[in-house]
Design an enzyme around this catalytic site. Structure first.
Site, PDB file in Angstrom:
ATOM      1  NE  ARG A  44      29.986  10.562  19.687  1.00  0.00           N
ATOM      2  CZ  ARG A  44      31.154  11.071  19.803  1.00  0.00           C
ATOM      3  NH1 ARG A  44      31.722  12.041  20.291  1.00  0.00           N
ATOM      4  NH2 ARG A  44      32.007  10.759  19.180  1.00  0.00           N
ATOM      5  CB  ILE A  58      23.365  10.382  13.153  1.00  0.00           C
ATOM      6  CG1 ILE A  58      22.670  11.324  12.022  1.00  0.00           C
ATOM      7  CG2 ILE A  58      24.827   9.601  12.531  1.00  0.00           C
ATOM      8  CD1 ILE A  58      22.438  12.063  10.658  1.00  0.00           C
ATOM      9  N   PRO A  59      22.649   7.733  15.799  1.00  0.00           N
ATOM     10  CG  PRO A  59      22.398   6.021  16.330  1.00  0.00           C
ATOM     11  CD  PRO A  59      22.500   7.304  15.680  1.00  0.00           C
ATOM     12  CG  HIS A  60      28.408   9.246  15.964  1.00  0.00           C
ATOM     13  ND1 HIS A  60      27.355  10.111  15.754  1.00  0.00           N
ATOM     14  CD2 HIS A  60      29.557   9.752  16.265  1.00  0.00           C
ATOM     15  CE1 HIS A  60      27.721  11.243  16.422  1.00  0.00           C
ATOM     16  NE2 HIS A  60      29.034  10.984  16.567  1.00  0.00           N
ATOM     17  N   GLY A  61      29.911   6.149  17.644  1.00  0.00           N
ATOM     18  CA  GLY A  61      31.010   5.637  18.114  1.00  0.00           C
ATOM     19  C   GLY A  61      31.300   6.836  18.808  1.00  0.00           C
TER      20      GLY A  61
END
Length: 141
Positions: A44, A58-61
């Site tokens: 991402r 805000i790292p997210h998949g």
């Protein structure tokens, strides 16, 4: 949603990849995601920076990474010295995993919390997980 054991303070990270891996590993350790979700978070980040402003990333998949999500979860990595996210300095890296779009509501509440620069500074400078939890509880996280 955010729990004491999912918050790590005074961390250092030499790169955004290292910071994302730390945030992702907390999600793995809490049983929210499978190990593959960390790779999805890194994917991402290659597509679009997850830096949000006021020192927050805000790292997210990816959408494909959703299959690695077991249950919704949050992780928080405080990096007082900052870590470079494509020219922006993140001091709080908030890993997020959502089941059944629950993460959208979480993201909205996080955005509200961090849109206030004073709140962002409180999280960045917090000396205990409890301080951070209190701020999040005021936003119902």
């Amino acid at each position: 949603m955010i729990q004491k054991e999912n918050i790590v303070l005074n961390q250092t990270a030499g790169s955004k990849e290292e910071a994302i891996r730390k945030a992702g590993q907390i999600l793995v350790d809490q049983g929210a995601v499978e190990e593959a979700y960390i790779d999805s978070m890194l994917e991402r980040e290659k597509v679009v920076s997850t830096f949000m402003g006021n020192g927050l990333a805000i790292p997210h998949g990816t959408d494909e990474g959703k299959t690695s999500v077991i249950k919704s979860g949050l992780s928080l990595v405080q990096v007082p010295g900052g870590v470079d996210f494509d020219g922006n300095e993140a001091k709080v890296v908030l890993g997020i995993a959502g089941k059944n779009n629950e993460h959208l509501e979480m993201l909205q509440k996080i955005a509200v919390l961090f849109s206030d620069e004073e709140n962002a500074e409180k999280v960045i400078n917090a000396s205990s997980a409890e301080e951070i939890i209190d701020l999040f509880e005021n936003e119902d996280l």
